[in-house]
Design an enzyme around this catalytic site. Structure first.
Site, PDB file in Angstrom:
ATOM      1  N   ALA A 125      -4.835   7.594  -4.061  1.00  0.00           N
ATOM      2  CA  ALA A 125      -3.466   7.174  -4.404  1.00  0.00           C
ATOM      3  C   ALA A 125      -3.543   5.673  -4.712  1.00  0.00           C
ATOM      4  CB  ALA A 125      -2.525   7.454  -3.246  1.00  0.00           C
ATOM      5  N   SER A 167       0.849  -1.196   0.000  1.00  0.00           N
ATOM      6  CA  SER A 167       0.000   0.000   0.000  1.00  0.00           C
ATOM      7  C   SER A 167       0.882   1.243   0.000  1.00  0.00           C
ATOM      8  CB  SER A 167      -0.944  -0.025   1.212  1.00  0.00           C
ATOM      9  OG  SER A 167      -1.933   0.967   1.080  1.00  0.00           O
ATOM     10  N   ASN A 168       0.351   2.388   0.358  1.00  0.00           N
ATOM     11  CA  ASN A 168       1.122   3.632   0.421  1.00  0.00           C
ATOM     12  C   ASN A 168       0.601   4.495   1.563  1.00  0.00           C
ATOM     13  OD1 ASN A 168      -1.014   5.536  -0.629  1.00  0.00           O
ATOM     14  ND2 ASN A 168      -0.892   4.118  -2.365  1.00  0.00           N
ATOM     15  N   HIS A 169       1.247   5.652   1.772  1.00  0.00           N
ATOM     16  CA  HIS A 169       0.960   6.471   2.962  1.00  0.00           C
ATOM     17  C   HIS A 169      -0.190   7.462   2.784  1.00  0.00           C
ATOM     18  CE1 HIS A 169       4.131   4.972   5.478  1.00  0.00           C
ATOM     19  NE2 HIS A 169       5.024   5.164   4.520  1.00  0.00           N
TER      20      HIS A 169
END
Ligand code: C5P
Length: 221
Positions: free
Chosen positions: A96, A29-31
């Site tokens: 995102a 995943s991402n932030h």
């Protein structure tokens, strides 16, 4: 009144990260915090719009009056986005989305092996906003975001053209003060025949300003 200028306008917004499983207990995943998309949803609803918020996994409360659809993966987000898009006037892609997902998700927890390295094969995820912008019937006015660290406006213009968007909100994420996870942000709005810089301010205020400019461009179209 100005407060209710989005009355009768239907808007879908994607927000947050997507989460791509590796096995039952692990993921890529991402932030992304989802704050910008949720702030846009709140601002649009306060301006009288009917808002559907398609959200990846985030720790945020649903803004008042907003219909929320929770998804996990990019493929789920695409399905929800396409189902909503043709029923809406404006589509804003703020999520995102993970660029890649794991080619073969393990059905059981992967075991540590004796080997010092293992390989994960990744495959490209669908581009959700490009799929929406490519609709030929009932296509909504399509707005994207672009997070860049250099040549922000130029890269945003390229993205606008490549993804066939109507407007793009370019975000300079080279500083740590702004953007990801921050409560402040600054953007430059870019469209085919113009651009407009919006200075650093709390995301709630910026969201109102962005929504007003989106509506102005939508109406001019
Ligand atoms: O290409 P890039 O990821 O920088 O483009 C960002 C814009 O495209 C954002 O509006 C984002 O929500 C959208 N996007 C998407 N699906 C993807 C990748 C990005 O909708 N797979």
């Amino acid at each position: 009144s100005a407060e209710q200028q989005l009355n009768n306008i239907k808007i879908t917004i994607t927000a947050g990260p997507t989460r791509e499983a590796i096995d039952p207990v692990r993921y890529i995943s991402n932030h992304s915090s989802g704050k910008m998309g949720f702030a846009l949803a709140q601002a649009a609803a306060a301006m009288g719009a009917q808002v559907t918020l398609i959200s990846g996994p985030v720790q945020l409360a649903t803004p008042a009056g907003v219909t929320r659809i929770d998804v996990t993966t990019a493929e789920q987000m695409l399905e929800a986005a396409l189902a909503q898009a043709t029923q809406n006037d404006i589509f804003i892609g703020c999520a995102a989305v993970a660029d890649y997902r794991v080619a073969q998700v393990a059905s059981e927890k992967m075991k540590k092996t004796a080997s010092d390295s293992i390989e994960l094969k990744l495959v490209k995820n669908p581009d959700i906003i490009a799929a929406v912008a490519a609709l030929t019937v009932q296509r909504p006015f399509t707005v994207g975001f672009a997070a860049e660290t250099q040549n922000v406006v130029q890269y945003a213009k390229d993205k606008l053209t490549r993804k066939k968007l109507d407007l793009i909100c370019a975000n300079d994420v080279s500083g740590t003060e702004l953007g990801f996870n921050s409560d402040h942000n600054a953007v430059t709005l870019v469209w085919q025949h113009g651009e407009q810089a919006l200075p650093a301010q709390p995301k709630a205020d910026l969201a109102k300003a962005i929504m007003q400019h989106i509506y102005a461009q939508f109406s001019a179209n």
